[in-house]
Design a protein around this motif. Structure first.
Motif, PDB file in Angstrom:
ATOM      1  N   ASP A 155       1.015  -1.219   0.060  1.00 22.87           N
ATOM      2  CA  ASP A 155       0.092  -0.019  -0.070  1.00 22.87           C
ATOM      3  C   ASP A 155       0.799   1.247   0.047  1.00 22.87           C
ATOM      4  O   ASP A 155       0.430   2.477   0.163  1.00 22.87           O
ATOM      5  N   VAL A 156       2.166   1.062  -0.276  1.00 20.35           N
ATOM      6  CA  VAL A 156       2.872   2.246  -0.336  1.00 20.35           C
ATOM      7  C   VAL A 156       3.665   2.368  -1.734  1.00 20.35           C
ATOM      8  O   VAL A 156       4.249   1.321  -2.423  1.00 20.35           O
ATOM      9  N   ALA A 157       3.558   3.467  -2.556  1.00 21.73           N
ATOM     10  CA  ALA A 157       4.027   3.790  -3.987  1.00 21.73           C
ATOM     11  C   ALA A 157       5.366   4.350  -3.796  1.00 21.73           C
ATOM     12  O   ALA A 157       5.129   5.560  -3.264  1.00 21.73           O
ATOM     13  N   ILE A 158       6.340   4.043  -4.308  1.00 19.97           N
ATOM     14  CA  ILE A 158       7.947   4.893  -4.350  1.00 19.97           C
ATOM     15  C   ILE A 158       7.997   5.374  -5.613  1.00 19.97           C
ATOM     16  O   ILE A 158       8.289   4.421  -6.609  1.00 19.97           O
ATOM     17  N   TYR A 159       7.946   6.591  -5.775  1.00 17.47           N
ATOM     18  CA  TYR A 159       8.284   6.968  -7.144  1.00 17.47           C
ATOM     19  C   TYR A 159       9.673   7.935  -7.290  1.00 17.47           C
ATOM     20  O   TYR A 159       9.818   8.920  -6.438  1.00 17.47           O
ATOM     21  N   GLY A 160      10.276   7.630  -8.268  1.00 19.75           N
ATOM     22  CA  GLY A 160      11.579   8.354  -8.828  1.00 19.75           C
ATOM     23  C   GLY A 160      11.381   9.335  -9.867  1.00 19.75           C
ATOM     24  O   GLY A 160      10.065   9.239 -10.398  1.00 19.75           O
ATOM     25  N   ASN A 183      14.433  -4.792  -1.704  1.00 22.69           N
ATOM     26  CA  ASN A 183      13.890  -6.335  -1.321  1.00 22.69           C
ATOM     27  C   ASN A 183      12.348  -6.074  -1.268  1.00 22.69           C
ATOM     28  O   ASN A 183      11.797  -5.018  -0.613  1.00 22.69           O
ATOM     29  N   GLY A 184      11.638  -7.030  -2.156  1.00 18.91           N
ATOM     30  CA  GLY A 184      10.085  -6.988  -2.155  1.00 18.91           C
ATOM     31  C   GLY A 184       9.535  -8.061  -1.550  1.00 18.91           C
ATOM     32  O   GLY A 184       8.355  -8.433  -2.258  1.00 18.91           O
ATOM     33  N   LEU A 210       7.203   0.162  -6.827  1.00 23.81           N
ATOM     34  CA  LEU A 210       8.616   0.944  -7.075  1.00 23.81           C
ATOM     35  C   LEU A 210       8.407   1.498  -8.553  1.00 23.81           C
ATOM     36  O   LEU A 210       8.524   0.468  -9.510  1.00 23.81           O
ATOM     37  N   ASP A 211       8.760   2.678  -8.605  1.00 27.10           N
ATOM     38  CA  ASP A 211       8.651   2.922 -10.188  1.00 27.10           C
ATOM     39  C   ASP A 211       9.455   4.413 -10.450  1.00 27.10           C
ATOM     40  O   ASP A 211       9.363   5.211  -9.614  1.00 27.10           O
ATOM     41  N   THR A 232       5.087  -4.496  -7.565  1.00 29.48           N
ATOM     42  CA  THR A 232       4.852  -3.912  -8.968  1.00 29.48           C
ATOM     43  C   THR A 232       6.101  -2.991  -9.238  1.00 29.48           C
ATOM     44  O   THR A 232       6.472  -2.232  -8.394  1.00 29.48           O
ATOM     45  N   ILE A 233       6.889  -3.621 -10.117  1.00 28.82           N
ATOM     46  CA  ILE A 233       8.173  -2.625 -10.349  1.00 28.82           C
ATOM     47  C   ILE A 233       8.090  -2.361 -11.828  1.00 28.82           C
ATOM     48  O   ILE A 233       8.114  -3.168 -12.687  1.00 28.82           O
ATOM     49  N   THR A 234       8.014  -0.892 -12.189  1.00 30.82           N
ATOM     50  CA  THR A 234       8.039  -0.614 -13.329  1.00 30.82           C
ATOM     51  C   THR A 234       8.869   0.612 -13.729  1.00 30.82           C
ATOM     52  O   THR A 234       9.223   1.406 -12.849  1.00 30.82           O
TER      53      THR A 234
END
Length: 198
Positions: A93-98, A137-138, A147-148, A177-179
């Motif tokens: 439930d946490v999205a990390i965007y770069g 680590n997922g 992670l995006d 979800t890694i994209t």
């Protein structure tokens, strides 16, 4: 689109449309800013681990491409500098965007392919083997752990199990979800860029 000749490839691109999570709360991270509480770009956390350790009700973490810095998993959030076991643990439930410059007000304004945001396992002597075992680590997460927009590099999984798999990204019993991520120059006995086991 995924451009990977193998999961152990030196260079692997996981690309596609960003998974846009609802972000009622955003925590900001910028290595060019110090002493902040993550509440805005001007008061951003310096280290990504600080944001992960102080999530509160946050649903999204926005990470700026710092001018002279890579984000390493051994700094911030109570981590021990130089600890090879340190990793960026993804969270359900946490999205990390770069891919941000810093100052953006919407996800659509960022460009991860221009504003390279680096997650690096290079935690010790540059160019030596003392890097983090797993940069990311997922394990134990579901698809809501996102992670995006990052370049993931410098992982060196050369230890005893499980620290010999997944130098860049290690996933055991998870499906994050890694994209829009580039996996490059990671090492491992198996799955240098990414390892996904059951």
């Amino acid at each position: 689109m995924t451009r990977c000749s193998a999961l152990s490839a030196l260079f692997c691109v996981l690309a596609g449309s960003p998974v846009v999570a609802q972000c009622p709360s955003i925590v900001y991270v910028n290595a060019d800013v110090s002493g902040g509480d993550g509440s805005s770009w001007g008061a951003a956390y310096e280290h990504l681990q600080e944001a992960l350790a102080n999530l509160g009700s946050a649903d999204c973490i926005w990470v700026a491409s710092a001018s002279q810095h890579a984000y390493t998993p051994d700094l911030g959030g109570g981590q021990t500098a130089g600890d090879r076991r340190a990793t960026f643990q993804l969270v359900d439930d946490v999205a990390i965007y770069g891919g941000f410059v810093g100052g953006e007000t919407s996800l659509a304004e960022r460009d991860p392919w221009v504003n390279t945001t680096i997650l690096s396992g290079e935690i010790g002597v540059v160019g030596s083997a003392d890097n983090s075992y797993h940069v990311v680590n997922g394990s134990g997460t579901g698809t809501t752990a996102i992670l995006d927009g990052f370049t993931i590099t410098g992982g060196n999984a050369d230890g005893m199990p499980p620290y010999n798999h997944g130098g860049g990204v290690f996933i055991e019993g998870g499906s994050p979800t890694i994209t829009n991520c580039v996996l490059t120059i990671n090492e491992a006995t198996k799955g240098a860029g990414l390892y996904a086991g059951v």
